[in-house]
Motif scaffolding. Sequence first.
Motif, mmCIF file in Angstrom:
data_model
loop_
_atom_site.group_PDB
_atom_site.id
_atom_site.type_symbol
_atom_site.label_atom_id
_atom_site.label_comp_id
_atom_site.label_asym_id
_atom_site.label_seq_id
_atom_site.Cartn_x
_atom_site.Cartn_y
_atom_site.Cartn_z
ATOM 1 N N ASP A 29 0.923 -1.177 -0.119
ATOM 2 C CA ASP A 29 0.082 -0.052 -0.127
ATOM 3 C C ASP A 29 0.746 1.162 0.072
ATOM 4 O OD1 ASP A 29 -2.814 1.202 0.470
ATOM 5 O OD2 ASP A 29 -1.546 2.095 2.036
ATOM 6 N N TYR A 30 0.370 2.100 -0.797
ATOM 7 C CA TYR A 30 1.125 3.463 -0.595
ATOM 8 C C TYR A 30 0.333 4.725 -0.184
ATOM 9 C CZ TYR A 30 3.709 1.675 -4.895
ATOM 10 O OH TYR A 30 4.454 0.854 -5.820
ATOM 11 N N GLU A 31 1.204 5.514 0.436
ATOM 12 C CA GLU A 31 0.685 6.880 0.620
ATOM 13 C C GLU A 31 1.062 8.040 -0.172
ATOM 14 O OE1 GLU A 31 -2.180 7.078 2.542
ATOM 15 O OE2 GLU A 31 -1.832 4.877 3.137
ATOM 16 N N THR A 32 0.426 9.094 -0.486
ATOM 17 C CA THR A 32 0.889 10.156 -1.391
ATOM 18 C C THR A 32 0.440 11.354 -0.934
ATOM 19 O OG1 THR A 32 -1.040 9.846 -2.805
ATOM 20 C CG2 THR A 32 0.840 8.433 -3.343
ATOM 21 N N ILE A 33 0.961 12.390 -1.381
ATOM 22 C CA ILE A 33 0.820 13.827 -1.346
ATOM 23 C C ILE A 33 0.522 14.421 -2.773
ATOM 24 C CG2 ILE A 33 1.585 14.361 0.771
ATOM 25 C CD1 ILE A 33 4.174 15.482 -0.732
ATOM 26 N N GLY A 34 -0.473 15.204 -2.884
ATOM 27 C CA GLY A 34 -0.732 16.033 -4.201
ATOM 28 C C GLY A 34 -1.150 17.448 -3.944
ATOM 29 N N PRO A 35 -0.123 18.183 -3.733
ATOM 30 C CA PRO A 35 -0.584 19.640 -3.492
ATOM 31 C C PRO A 35 -0.896 20.370 -4.690
ATOM 32 C CG PRO A 35 1.982 19.398 -3.129
ATOM 33 C CD PRO A 35 1.269 17.900 -3.497
ATOM 34 N N ALA A 36 -1.578 21.540 -4.734
ATOM 35 C CA ALA A 36 -1.919 22.208 -5.624
ATOM 36 C C ALA A 36 -0.732 22.993 -6.303
ATOM 37 C CB ALA A 36 -2.796 23.357 -5.061
ATOM 38 N N VAL A 37 0.218 23.472 -5.374
ATOM 39 C CA VAL A 37 1.413 24.224 -5.880
ATOM 40 C C VAL A 37 2.558 22.942 -5.614
ATOM 41 C CG1 VAL A 37 3.290 25.795 -5.542
ATOM 42 C CG2 VAL A 37 0.602 26.374 -5.196
ATOM 43 N N PRO A 38 3.154 22.484 -6.631
ATOM 44 C CA PRO A 38 4.043 21.316 -6.866
ATOM 45 C C PRO A 38 5.085 21.762 -5.889
ATOM 46 C CG PRO A 38 3.882 22.540 -8.995
ATOM 47 C CD PRO A 38 2.746 23.086 -8.161
ATOM 48 N N LEU A 39 5.413 20.742 -5.122
ATOM 49 C CA LEU A 39 6.606 21.106 -4.240
ATOM 50 C C LEU A 39 8.009 20.588 -4.828
ATOM 51 C CD1 LEU A 39 4.863 19.323 -1.038
ATOM 52 C CD2 LEU A 39 5.711 21.773 -1.269
ATOM 53 N N PHE A 40 8.392 19.728 -5.746
ATOM 54 C CA PHE A 40 9.314 19.326 -6.179
ATOM 55 C C PHE A 40 9.618 19.272 -7.891
ATOM 56 C CE2 PHE A 40 7.748 16.281 -2.875
ATOM 57 C CZ PHE A 40 8.636 16.873 -1.829
ATOM 58 N N ILE A 44 1.902 -9.581 -5.866
ATOM 59 C CA ILE A 44 1.870 -8.432 -5.097
ATOM 60 C C ILE A 44 0.352 -8.039 -5.038
ATOM 61 C CG2 ILE A 44 2.701 -5.891 -5.124
ATOM 62 C CD1 ILE A 44 4.998 -6.678 -6.842
ATOM 63 N N ILE A 45 0.046 -7.716 -3.885
ATOM 64 C CA ILE A 45 -1.533 -7.637 -3.632
ATOM 65 C C ILE A 45 -1.749 -6.625 -3.071
ATOM 66 C CG2 ILE A 45 -3.341 -8.337 -2.211
ATOM 67 C CD1 ILE A 45 -2.358 -11.171 -2.117
ATOM 68 N N VAL A 46 -2.517 -5.511 -3.898
ATOM 69 C CA VAL A 46 -3.080 -4.162 -3.579
ATOM 70 C C VAL A 46 -4.460 -4.113 -3.335
ATOM 71 C CG1 VAL A 46 -0.970 -3.409 -4.426
ATOM 72 C CG2 VAL A 46 -2.828 -3.519 -5.883
ATOM 73 N N TYR A 47 -4.794 -3.142 -3.020
ATOM 74 C CA TYR A 47 -6.263 -2.923 -3.034
ATOM 75 C C TYR A 47 -6.515 -1.543 -3.876
ATOM 76 C CZ TYR A 47 -10.943 -3.767 -0.851
ATOM 77 O OH TYR A 47 -12.382 -3.887 -0.581
ATOM 78 N N ASN A 48 -7.194 -1.827 -4.904
ATOM 79 C CA ASN A 48 -7.506 -0.894 -6.191
ATOM 80 C C ASN A 48 -5.953 -0.762 -6.693
ATOM 81 O OD1 ASN A 48 -8.529 1.082 -7.582
ATOM 82 N ND2 ASN A 48 -8.456 2.820 -6.220
ATOM 83 N N LYS A 49 -5.884 -1.530 -7.493
ATOM 84 C CA LYS A 49 -4.579 -1.611 -8.389
ATOM 85 C C LYS A 49 -4.317 -0.239 -9.161
ATOM 86 C CE LYS A 49 -2.649 -4.279 -12.061
ATOM 87 N NZ LYS A 49 -2.679 -5.626 -13.065
ATOM 88 N N GLY A 50 -5.336 0.082 -9.807
ATOM 89 C CA GLY A 50 -5.181 1.333 -10.570
ATOM 90 C C GLY A 50 -4.266 2.541 -10.100
ATOM 91 N N LEU A 105 -6.992 -6.968 -5.096
ATOM 92 C CA LEU A 105 -7.692 -7.558 -3.900
ATOM 93 C C LEU A 105 -9.208 -6.842 -3.915
ATOM 94 C CD1 LEU A 105 -7.508 -10.033 -1.870
ATOM 95 C CD2 LEU A 105 -7.073 -8.121 -0.035
ATOM 96 N N MET A 106 -9.253 -5.643 -4.182
ATOM 97 C CA MET A 106 -10.750 -5.091 -4.505
ATOM 98 C C MET A 106 -11.758 -5.732 -5.406
ATOM 99 S SD MET A 106 -11.476 -1.019 -5.088
ATOM 100 C CE MET A 106 -12.894 -0.129 -4.273
ATOM 101 N N ILE A 107 -11.201 -6.327 -6.086
ATOM 102 C CA ILE A 107 -11.907 -6.897 -7.336
ATOM 103 C C ILE A 107 -13.534 -7.805 -6.754
ATOM 104 C CG2 ILE A 107 -12.165 -8.360 -9.259
ATOM 105 C CD1 ILE A 107 -9.454 -7.051 -10.434
ATOM 106 N N PRO A 108 -12.847 -8.722 -5.961
ATOM 107 C CA PRO A 108 -14.054 -9.869 -5.415
ATOM 108 C C PRO A 108 -15.050 -8.953 -4.613
ATOM 109 C CG PRO A 108 -11.849 -10.716 -5.022
ATOM 110 C CD PRO A 108 -11.547 -9.202 -5.488
ATOM 111 N N PHE A 109 -14.570 -7.973 -3.971
ATOM 112 C CA PHE A 109 -15.504 -7.178 -3.120
ATOM 113 C C PHE A 109 -16.310 -6.184 -4.117
ATOM 114 C CE2 PHE A 109 -12.016 -8.656 -0.407
ATOM 115 C CZ PHE A 109 -12.672 -9.304 0.654
#
Length: 497
Positions: free
Chosen positions: A303-314, A370-376, A406-410
């Motif tokens: 699982d990933y965590e991300t940031i997506g600010p309006a004003v790009p930081l990098f 590699i199992i993810v929840y919401n592969k997209g 893993l989201m697909i079956p649900f």
Amino acid sequence: MTISSLSKSQYIKGLQCPKKLWLYRNRKDLSPEIDSAKQAKFDTGHEVGEYAKKIFSNLKAAEIDNEHWDIDGATEKTEQFIADKCAVLFEATAKHPISGHYSRIDILKQSDDGQSWDMIEVKSSTSVKDYHLDDIAFQYYVFSSAGYKINRCYIAVINNQYIREGDIDPEQLLKFEDVTDIVLPRQQTVHETASQLEYVLQRDSEPSVTIGKKCFDPHECDFKDYCWKNVPEYSTFDVLTKSKAEQLAPQFGYEISQLPHQHWPNGVKRQDIEAYINGKIIVDREVIKRFLDPLQYPLYFLDYETIGPAVPLFDGTKSYQAVPFQYSLHIQESAGGTLKHHAFLYQDISDPREEFIKSLINDCGKTGSIIVYNKGFEAGKNKELAQQFPQYSDALLALNERMIDLMIPFKNRWLYHPNQKSSASIKAVLPSFTDLNYSDLEIGNGSDASQLYTDFINSKLKNKKAENLFINLKAYCEQDTYAMVLLLNALRNNIKN
């Protein structure tokens, strides 16, 4: 200012629902506190507004900084700055000479002819929305009624094609959309609507308004809990379109069990209704088995965590681009085997992406599902990283080839519990099939994780707060991947029983 006068924001509230406006003005006790998500939205708007001001730094400018309630003072100061030959005014304020309706405009700029003004409203979205047009149409109505000669109306929005390289270029960050030809034909409608809303505000009791689609358009109403207090937690609004639920409510109410079969929707929503009414779990054992058969050990729950600010930081990133800064990874070498946990959390205020990539590739090995929840989401981030860091492209895209969603079956209702209440989100599915939930965590959702980490990147957190943030971020992300372990077990258990 008369008691029935409207500000711009109040006019927009009234457009959505006259009851919303009446409650806002008369029932302050019902107004919700500003939560972290709303505060983040306000902060983003302010940040984008500051960059908009920089575009006009070569002109004589002034800002009207009166308190929000001091409309007369702000109006007078606006006129004073104009008399002083200021070419640009920030937060310029005007008041309708008859009704007392008032408005502030983000930027009022003198036109090239020196005799008229351009109105510019700054938004942190990437496109012009219809309610933005209602917003600036009301502003035009007030300013023109107050004697201002308005030349053009613009809405400044985020340019999501702008890629940061070095310092932010405000003129590239924002693009100006000329909406004058849309605003002018709306003036009669604004006048009529404002007059109707004046009448609403003169009422002693709240207007009677039917709940429905309007409660969510353009935003979920602050008073929804009050107006929806008689609607079940799981209602026809969850299984029908909001327009259809609103249409049928006068005849059948909001309880799903009272909805006649001929009005049941098709597809997964029909399955949801059947499961709810019968109180039974849906299990399609053969399809689940076919889904599970291709799994190859070792299993990697990611699982990933991300940031997506309006004003790009990098450098190399765009506005609202989701930049990964953290992952959690549970590894199971064999069926029923022990779990190993790996985690990555970037703890510097620089660009996290390359360190994220190197750690990810190393931890995910060469073989195994590699199992993810919401592969997209995870697969999409890997594709984006592969384009931006071509030296790691082959390894990143190889991870995508091993991904199982893993989201697909649900989502497809191969396994569905009535307690999910028509949701396939991991936060709805997990407590439906396990004893685990997110209620005990300091950080309980991805948007909070993103905003708190953005605060860290922007140096808004002291050392101790940053340390606590890292602890809480690790706990939250680890729970997401452990949840997938439990949900995979739930799939297996339900095809056995």
